[in-house]
Design a protein around this motif. Structure first.
Motif, mmCIF file in Angstrom:
data_model
loop_
_atom_site.group_PDB
_atom_site.id
_atom_site.type_symbol
_atom_site.label_atom_id
_atom_site.label_comp_id
_atom_site.label_asym_id
_atom_site.label_seq_id
_atom_site.Cartn_x
_atom_site.Cartn_y
_atom_site.Cartn_z
ATOM 1 N N TYR A 15 -5.039 7.619 2.553
ATOM 2 C CA TYR A 15 -5.506 6.236 2.491
ATOM 3 C C TYR A 15 -4.337 5.279 2.274
ATOM 4 C CZ TYR A 15 -7.893 1.991 1.169
ATOM 5 O OH TYR A 15 -8.306 0.686 1.109
ATOM 6 N N PHE A 16 -3.426 5.645 1.413
ATOM 7 C CA PHE A 16 -2.274 4.787 1.127
ATOM 8 C C PHE A 16 -1.498 4.491 2.408
ATOM 9 C CE2 PHE A 16 2.049 3.885 -0.411
ATOM 10 C CZ PHE A 16 1.761 2.864 -1.306
ATOM 11 N N HIS A 17 -1.370 5.481 3.275
ATOM 12 C CA HIS A 17 -0.629 5.293 4.528
ATOM 13 C C HIS A 17 -1.352 4.376 5.504
ATOM 14 C CE1 HIS A 17 2.926 7.724 4.022
ATOM 15 N NE2 HIS A 17 2.183 8.636 3.407
ATOM 16 N N THR A 18 -2.642 4.150 5.321
ATOM 17 C CA THR A 18 -3.378 3.254 6.230
ATOM 18 C C THR A 18 -3.234 1.787 5.835
ATOM 19 O OG1 THR A 18 -5.485 3.277 4.995
ATOM 20 C CG2 THR A 18 -5.116 5.053 6.625
ATOM 21 N N LEU A 19 -2.702 1.531 4.644
ATOM 22 C CA LEU A 19 -2.620 0.164 4.143
ATOM 23 C C LEU A 19 -1.475 -0.610 4.805
ATOM 24 C CD1 LEU A 19 -3.125 0.901 0.357
ATOM 25 C CD2 LEU A 19 -4.813 0.013 1.977
ATOM 26 N N PRO A 20 -1.653 -1.918 4.949
ATOM 27 C CA PRO A 20 -0.567 -2.745 5.469
ATOM 28 C C PRO A 20 0.642 -2.670 4.528
ATOM 29 C CG PRO A 20 -2.630 -3.977 5.397
ATOM 30 C CD PRO A 20 -2.866 -2.688 4.685
ATOM 31 N N PRO A 21 1.847 -2.760 5.077
ATOM 32 C CA PRO A 21 3.049 -2.657 4.247
ATOM 33 C C PRO A 21 3.064 -3.615 3.057
ATOM 34 C CG PRO A 21 3.639 -2.623 6.550
ATOM 35 C CD PRO A 21 2.167 -2.909 6.490
ATOM 36 N N MET A 22 2.590 -4.834 3.241
ATOM 37 C CA MET A 22 2.592 -5.805 2.149
ATOM 38 C C MET A 22 1.689 -5.357 1.005
ATOM 39 S SD MET A 22 1.658 -9.859 2.257
ATOM 40 C CE MET A 22 -0.017 -9.500 2.744
ATOM 41 N N VAL A 23 0.552 -4.768 1.325
ATOM 42 C CA VAL A 23 -0.381 -4.291 0.303
ATOM 43 C C VAL A 23 0.233 -3.105 -0.448
ATOM 44 C CG1 VAL A 23 -2.651 -3.278 -0.112
ATOM 45 C CG2 VAL A 23 -2.405 -5.166 1.505
ATOM 46 N N LYS A 24 0.862 -2.198 0.285
ATOM 47 C CA LYS A 24 1.522 -1.061 -0.360
ATOM 48 C C LYS A 24 2.583 -1.550 -1.339
ATOM 49 C CE LYS A 24 1.753 1.488 3.740
ATOM 50 N NZ LYS A 24 2.395 2.495 4.571
ATOM 51 N N THR A 25 3.379 -2.493 -0.896
ATOM 52 C CA THR A 25 4.443 -3.031 -1.749
ATOM 53 C C THR A 25 3.870 -3.661 -3.005
ATOM 54 O OG1 THR A 25 5.876 -3.404 0.148
ATOM 55 C CG2 THR A 25 6.374 -4.662 -1.848
ATOM 56 N N ILE A 32 0.364 -0.777 -11.511
ATOM 57 C CA ILE A 32 -0.992 -0.349 -11.838
ATOM 58 C C ILE A 32 -1.079 1.168 -11.744
ATOM 59 C CG2 ILE A 32 -3.405 -0.417 -11.086
ATOM 60 C CD1 ILE A 32 -2.802 -3.226 -9.954
ATOM 61 N N GLU A 33 -1.701 1.780 -12.732
ATOM 62 C CA GLU A 33 -1.890 3.225 -12.708
ATOM 63 C C GLU A 33 -3.181 3.550 -11.973
ATOM 64 O OE1 GLU A 33 -1.398 5.356 -16.334
ATOM 65 O OE2 GLU A 33 0.277 4.094 -16.961
ATOM 66 N N GLY A 38 -11.103 5.863 -5.262
ATOM 67 C CA GLY A 38 -11.926 4.666 -5.445
ATOM 68 C C GLY A 38 -11.148 3.527 -6.081
ATOM 69 N N GLU A 39 -10.364 3.838 -7.085
ATOM 70 C CA GLU A 39 -9.532 2.810 -7.730
ATOM 71 C C GLU A 39 -8.527 2.233 -6.734
ATOM 72 O OE1 GLU A 39 -7.660 4.784 -11.003
ATOM 73 O OE2 GLU A 39 -9.373 4.481 -12.324
ATOM 74 N N LEU A 40 -7.878 3.111 -5.971
ATOM 75 C CA LEU A 40 -6.901 2.650 -4.990
ATOM 76 C C LEU A 40 -7.561 1.753 -3.958
ATOM 77 C CD1 LEU A 40 -4.067 2.653 -3.828
ATOM 78 C CD2 LEU A 40 -4.615 4.806 -2.652
ATOM 79 N N MET A 41 -8.742 2.102 -3.521
ATOM 80 C CA MET A 41 -9.455 1.294 -2.529
ATOM 81 C C MET A 41 -9.802 -0.085 -3.089
ATOM 82 S SD MET A 41 -11.840 4.263 -0.888
ATOM 83 C CE MET A 41 -12.401 3.425 0.581
ATOM 84 N N GLN A 42 -10.256 -0.136 -4.321
ATOM 85 C CA GLN A 42 -10.591 -1.428 -4.945
ATOM 86 C C GLN A 42 -9.357 -2.301 -5.104
ATOM 87 O OE1 GLN A 42 -12.610 -0.286 -8.584
ATOM 88 N NE2 GLN A 42 -14.590 -0.738 -7.656
ATOM 89 N N ILE A 43 -8.280 -1.714 -5.556
ATOM 90 C CA ILE A 43 -7.043 -2.465 -5.758
ATOM 91 C C ILE A 43 -6.518 -2.975 -4.424
ATOM 92 C CG2 ILE A 43 -4.624 -2.243 -6.471
ATOM 93 C CD1 ILE A 43 -5.750 -0.201 -8.602
ATOM 94 N N LYS A 48 -5.630 -7.366 -0.466
ATOM 95 C CA LYS A 48 -5.878 -7.859 0.901
ATOM 96 C C LYS A 48 -6.541 -9.236 0.862
ATOM 97 C CE LYS A 48 -6.581 -3.383 3.157
ATOM 98 N NZ LYS A 48 -7.595 -2.535 3.813
ATOM 99 N N GLU A 49 -7.493 -9.404 -0.046
ATOM 100 C CA GLU A 49 -8.233 -10.661 -0.142
ATOM 101 C C GLU A 49 -7.401 -11.779 -0.756
ATOM 102 O OE1 GLU A 49 -11.779 -9.732 -2.280
ATOM 103 O OE2 GLU A 49 -12.544 -8.455 -0.674
#
Length: 51
Positions: A15-25, A32-33, A38-43, A48-49
Motif C-alpha cells: 500500500y505504501f508503494h501506491t501512495l503519491p511521493p508527496m504523501v509518502k514524504t 507518526i507511528e 488501516g492506520e496507514l490508510m487513514q493517515i 491527500k485531503e
C-alpha cells in the motif's frame, strides 16, 4: 518512521508503494507511528485531503 520501516513491513509495503511521493514524504517526515494497514490508510487519506 523511516522508509525502511515500510519497506520491511510486509503488511504495509504494498500500500505504501501506491501512495503519491508527496504523501509518502509527509508520512515519513511526520514521525507518526503506524502499526496497521488501516492506520496507514487513514493517515494517507488525511494527507491527500490536506493538500
Amino acid at each position: 518512521m523511516a522508509i525502511n520501516y515500510y519497506e520491511n513491513n510486509t503488511d504495509l509495503k504494498d500500500y505504501f508503494h501506491t501512495l503519491p511521493p508527496m504523501v509518502k514524504t509527509r508520512i515519513i517526515e511526520s514521525g507518526i507511528e503506524v502499526s496497521t494497514l488501516g492506520e496507514l490508510m487513514q493517515i494517507a487519506e488525511h494527507f491527500k485531503e490536506s493538500d
